[in-house]
Scaffold this motif. Sequence first.
Motif, PDB file in Angstrom:
ATOM      1  N   LEU A   1       0.835  -1.213   0.000  1.00 36.93           N
ATOM      2  CA  LEU A   1       0.000   0.000   0.000  1.00 36.93           C
ATOM      3  C   LEU A   1       0.866   1.258   0.000  1.00 36.93           C
ATOM      4  CD1 LEU A   1      -2.997   0.913   0.071  1.00 36.93           C
ATOM      5  CD2 LEU A   1      -2.775   1.076   2.541  1.00 36.93           C
ATOM      6  N   ILE A   2       1.965   1.231   0.753  1.00 36.46           N
ATOM      7  CA  ILE A   2       2.878   2.385   0.778  1.00 36.46           C
ATOM      8  C   ILE A   2       3.481   2.589  -0.619  1.00 36.46           C
ATOM      9  CG2 ILE A   2       5.107   3.216   1.683  1.00 36.46           C
ATOM     10  CD1 ILE A   2       4.304   1.753   4.347  1.00 36.46           C
ATOM     11  N   LEU A   3       3.933   1.491  -1.244  1.00 38.06           N
ATOM     12  CA  LEU A   3       4.509   1.598  -2.593  1.00 38.06           C
ATOM     13  C   LEU A   3       3.452   2.037  -3.609  1.00 38.06           C
ATOM     14  CD1 LEU A   3       6.837  -1.545  -2.667  1.00 38.06           C
ATOM     15  CD2 LEU A   3       7.554   0.845  -2.712  1.00 38.06           C
ATOM     16  N   LEU A   4       2.217   1.566  -3.411  1.00 40.18           N
ATOM     17  CA  LEU A   4       1.120   1.995  -4.297  1.00 40.18           C
ATOM     18  C   LEU A   4       0.905   3.504  -4.187  1.00 40.18           C
ATOM     19  CD1 LEU A   4      -1.492  -0.868  -3.749  1.00 40.18           C
ATOM     20  CD2 LEU A   4      -0.531  -0.157  -5.938  1.00 40.18           C
ATOM     21  N   THR A   5       0.983   4.010  -2.966  1.00 33.95           N
ATOM     22  CA  THR A   5       0.809   5.455  -2.757  1.00 33.95           C
ATOM     23  C   THR A   5       1.923   6.223  -3.463  1.00 33.95           C
ATOM     24  OG1 THR A   5      -0.137   4.946  -0.602  1.00 33.95           O
ATOM     25  CG2 THR A   5       0.484   7.229  -0.985  1.00 33.95           C
ATOM     26  N   LEU A   6       3.166   5.770  -3.284  1.00 33.91           N
ATOM     27  CA  LEU A   6       4.315   6.476  -3.880  1.00 33.91           C
ATOM     28  C   LEU A   6       4.252   6.449  -5.414  1.00 33.91           C
ATOM     29  CD1 LEU A   6       7.183   5.228  -1.516  1.00 33.91           C
ATOM     30  CD2 LEU A   6       6.070   7.468  -1.518  1.00 33.91           C
ATOM     31  N   THR A   7       4.019   5.257  -5.978  1.00 33.68           N
ATOM     32  CA  THR A   7       3.958   5.173  -7.450  1.00 33.68           C
ATOM     33  C   THR A   7       2.721   5.914  -7.970  1.00 33.68           C
ATOM     34  OG1 THR A   7       2.912   2.989  -7.223  1.00 33.68           O
ATOM     35  CG2 THR A   7       5.260   3.019  -7.704  1.00 33.68           C
ATOM     36  N   GLY A   8       1.643   5.878  -7.186  1.00 37.83           N
ATOM     37  CA  GLY A   8       0.423   6.609  -7.572  1.00 37.83           C
ATOM     38  C   GLY A   8       0.685   8.106  -7.653  1.00 37.83           C
ATOM     39  N   ILE A   9       1.457   8.631  -6.686  1.00 34.98           N
ATOM     40  CA  ILE A   9       1.782  10.072  -6.694  1.00 34.98           C
ATOM     41  C   ILE A   9       2.596  10.417  -7.946  1.00 34.98           C
ATOM     42  CG2 ILE A   9       3.178  11.839  -5.515  1.00 34.98           C
ATOM     43  CD1 ILE A   9       2.249  10.522  -2.844  1.00 34.98           C
ATOM     44  N   VAL A  10       3.562   9.559  -8.279  1.00 37.66           N
ATOM     45  CA  VAL A  10       4.378   9.808  -9.492  1.00 37.66           C
ATOM     46  C   VAL A  10       3.472   9.815 -10.730  1.00 37.66           C
ATOM     47  CG1 VAL A  10       6.214   8.906 -10.971  1.00 37.66           C
ATOM     48  CG2 VAL A  10       6.474   8.824  -8.492  1.00 37.66           C
ATOM     49  N   LEU A  11       2.548   8.863 -10.799  1.00 42.57           N
ATOM     50  CA  LEU A  11       1.654   8.787 -11.967  1.00 42.57           C
ATOM     51  C   LEU A  11       0.744  10.016 -12.050  1.00 42.57           C
ATOM     52  CD1 LEU A  11       0.757   4.974 -11.822  1.00 42.57           C
ATOM     53  CD2 LEU A  11       2.128   6.129 -13.570  1.00 42.57           C
ATOM     54  N   ILE A  12       0.314  10.530 -10.894  1.00 44.87           N
ATOM     55  CA  ILE A  12      -0.508  11.749 -10.893  1.00 44.87           C
ATOM     56  C   ILE A  12       0.315  12.924 -11.417  1.00 44.87           C
ATOM     57  CG2 ILE A  12      -1.618  13.463  -9.397  1.00 44.87           C
ATOM     58  CD1 ILE A  12      -2.645  11.098  -7.693  1.00 44.87           C
ATOM     59  N   PHE A  13       1.566  13.017 -10.978  1.00 43.26           N
ATOM     60  CA  PHE A  13       2.439  14.114 -11.422  1.00 43.26           C
ATOM     61  C   PHE A  13       2.709  14.042 -12.929  1.00 43.26           C
ATOM     62  CE2 PHE A  13       3.460  15.512  -7.157  1.00 43.26           C
ATOM     63  CZ  PHE A  13       3.710  16.857  -7.368  1.00 43.26           C
ATOM     64  N   ALA A  14       2.732  12.798 -13.455  1.00 38.79           N
ATOM     65  CA  ALA A  14       3.019  12.652 -14.886  1.00 38.79           C
ATOM     66  C   ALA A  14       1.863  13.157 -15.743  1.00 38.79           C
ATOM     67  CB  ALA A  14       3.308  11.190 -15.209  1.00 38.79           C
ATOM     68  N   GLU A  15       0.640  13.000 -15.241  1.00 36.02           N
ATOM     69  CA  GLU A  15      -0.537  13.442 -16.003  1.00 36.02           C
ATOM     70  C   GLU A  15      -1.585  14.016 -15.056  1.00 36.02           C
ATOM     71  OE1 GLU A  15      -1.404  10.617 -19.639  1.00 36.02           O
ATOM     72  OE2 GLU A  15      -0.840   9.436 -17.900  1.00 36.02           O
ATOM     73  N   PRO A  16      -1.339  15.204 -14.455  1.00 35.86           N
ATOM     74  CA  PRO A  16      -2.253  15.727 -13.423  1.00 35.86           C
ATOM     75  C   PRO A  16      -3.705  15.882 -13.882  1.00 35.86           C
ATOM     76  CG  PRO A  16      -0.243  17.032 -13.523  1.00 35.86           C
ATOM     77  CD  PRO A  16      -0.206  16.097 -14.688  1.00 35.86           C
ATOM     78  N   PRO A  17      -3.993  16.489 -15.037  1.00 37.07           N
ATOM     79  CA  PRO A  17      -5.416  16.668 -15.374  1.00 37.07           C
ATOM     80  C   PRO A  17      -6.142  15.343 -15.535  1.00 37.07           C
ATOM     81  CG  PRO A  17      -4.038  18.064 -16.762  1.00 37.07           C
ATOM     82  CD  PRO A  17      -3.132  17.118 -16.041  1.00 37.07           C
ATOM     83  N   ARG A  18      -5.514  14.386 -16.243  1.00 39.61           N
ATOM     84  CA  ARG A  18      -6.174  13.108 -16.501  1.00 39.61           C
ATOM     85  C   ARG A  18      -6.478  12.370 -15.198  1.00 39.61           C
ATOM     86  NH1 ARG A  18      -4.414   7.314 -19.149  1.00 39.61           N
ATOM     87  NH2 ARG A  18      -3.634   6.949 -17.069  1.00 39.61           N
ATOM     88  N   GLU A  19      -5.552  12.430 -14.262  1.00 44.42           N
ATOM     89  CA  GLU A  19      -5.725  11.674 -13.017  1.00 44.42           C
ATOM     90  C   GLU A  19      -6.653  12.394 -12.037  1.00 44.42           C
ATOM     91  OE1 GLU A  19      -4.191   8.690 -12.190  1.00 44.42           O
ATOM     92  OE2 GLU A  19      -3.014   8.482 -14.022  1.00 44.42           O
ATOM     93  N   ILE A  20      -6.354  13.680 -11.793  1.00 46.13           N
ATOM     94  CA  ILE A  20      -7.082  14.382 -10.724  1.00 46.13           C
ATOM     95  C   ILE A  20      -8.509  14.723 -11.152  1.00 46.13           C
ATOM     96  CG2 ILE A  20      -7.098  16.471  -9.279  1.00 46.13           C
ATOM     97  CD1 ILE A  20      -4.050  16.284  -9.228  1.00 46.13           C
ATOM     98  N   MET A  21      -8.729  14.942 -12.447  1.00 50.44           N
ATOM     99  CA  MET A  21     -10.081  15.275 -12.911  1.00 50.44           C
ATOM    100  C   MET A  21     -10.967  14.036 -13.031  1.00 50.44           C
ATOM    101  SD  MET A  21     -10.199  18.536 -13.314  1.00 50.44           S
ATOM    102  CE  MET A  21     -11.576  18.879 -14.386  1.00 50.44           C
ATOM    103  N   ALA A  22     -10.387  12.860 -12.962  1.00 51.21           N
ATOM    104  CA  ALA A  22     -11.172  11.647 -13.188  1.00 51.21           C
ATOM    105  C   ALA A  22     -12.071  11.323 -11.990  1.00 51.21           C
ATOM    106  CB  ALA A  22     -10.242  10.477 -13.483  1.00 51.21           C
ATOM    107  N   LEU A  23     -13.365  11.162 -12.265  1.00 50.76           N
ATOM    108  CA  LEU A  23     -14.312  10.785 -11.218  1.00 50.76           C
ATOM    109  C   LEU A  23     -13.938   9.418 -10.634  1.00 50.76           C
ATOM    110  CD1 LEU A  23     -16.998  11.318  -9.730  1.00 50.76           C
ATOM    111  CD2 LEU A  23     -18.186  10.269 -11.661  1.00 50.76           C
TER     112      LEU A  23
END
Lengths: 173, 172
Positions: free
Chosen positions: B73-95
């Motif tokens: 879960l910790i690694l999921l959080t870290l990799t998830g943050i990197v993926l959000i940074f790579a494509e902020p609108p696509r990730e953060i805007m997604a319902l």
Amino acid sequence: MDFSLFCAALQNSGLAQWINTTRGVYTIIECVHVIAITLVFGAILVIDLRLLGVASNNRPFSSVSRDLLRWCWIGFVIAALTGAMLFLPNAISIGQNRQFWIKMALIVVAGINMMIFELVTARSVAVWDNTLPTPVAARVSAALSILLWTAVIVFGRLVGFTAVVDDPFAEVL
Amino acid sequence: MDLLIALGQTPISLMMANSAWVVPTMQSIHIICVTIASMSVLIICLRVLGVAWQGVSLRQTVARFAPWAWVALILLTLTGIVLIFAEPPREIMALSMWIKMALLAVLIAVAVRFLRLVRNSPAFAAPEVNPDGALRRRAVFTLCLVVAIIFLGRFIAYDALIWGRLSPVGQF
């Protein structure tokens, strides 16, 4: 029959068209594929870590294997079926994709590794079922298995990043 | 939205988005961690249901698998943050992303409550004890949550297609 013509025939099949045009179907199949991969890799990882003596050492190997292998096979069948369904609408582009063929080759090698383990190493399981360390052959097989299945996941993900221009789903991957 | 676009234009975001290996590598690690976390939860739930890991107490089963789930879960959080940074609108805007996060919060709350119960109840230290109906129902609910979270994680890439006008992604 030429392979590219075969792929074109698959891509133009009724099932491929249905998957391609029915809203949400492709996505649902992808989700089920991910869950199936979770079952396969997760079960294999727990079994291999027991063989390596890293975890589950308080249980006989045969008990760990018996508990998990059925989930592994269920996952594998579902992964194969959903994988084939994901291949159909993109058969032409994926059929030319090097990463996809590396993934397929890795699955075959992982299968051979598993078969050798079952037919050779596991025959003497009664001798080492409760003892640690397990035989060298078992540990080598387990380490190889973890490496191969990790590589299968990595190359499976790379397929989505190396799609050919014609791929209708390329932009959403 | 402007803020997200600006975030997507920051040097670190551009570096991640333009790199040929950052996103595929992070996604691969993310999937492997999903596998580890899900399988750990599955085996604990199967033990609660009396389907697998018999002959070992529930407390020992939890001690074997829960740490793997937390590390994943910790690694999921870290990799998830990197993926959000790579494509902020696509990730953060997604319902799908926000429903996934809400369900994840519920899953963590359920897991913490369950772990406390197993730790504090002496009955769960005995190998032959199988949990009662309430705990079995909670195990089934937990498995449903895990499946829903995996589905929603994949839905992020197809947010507008799945949710139609409900998806903020489809409005831009």
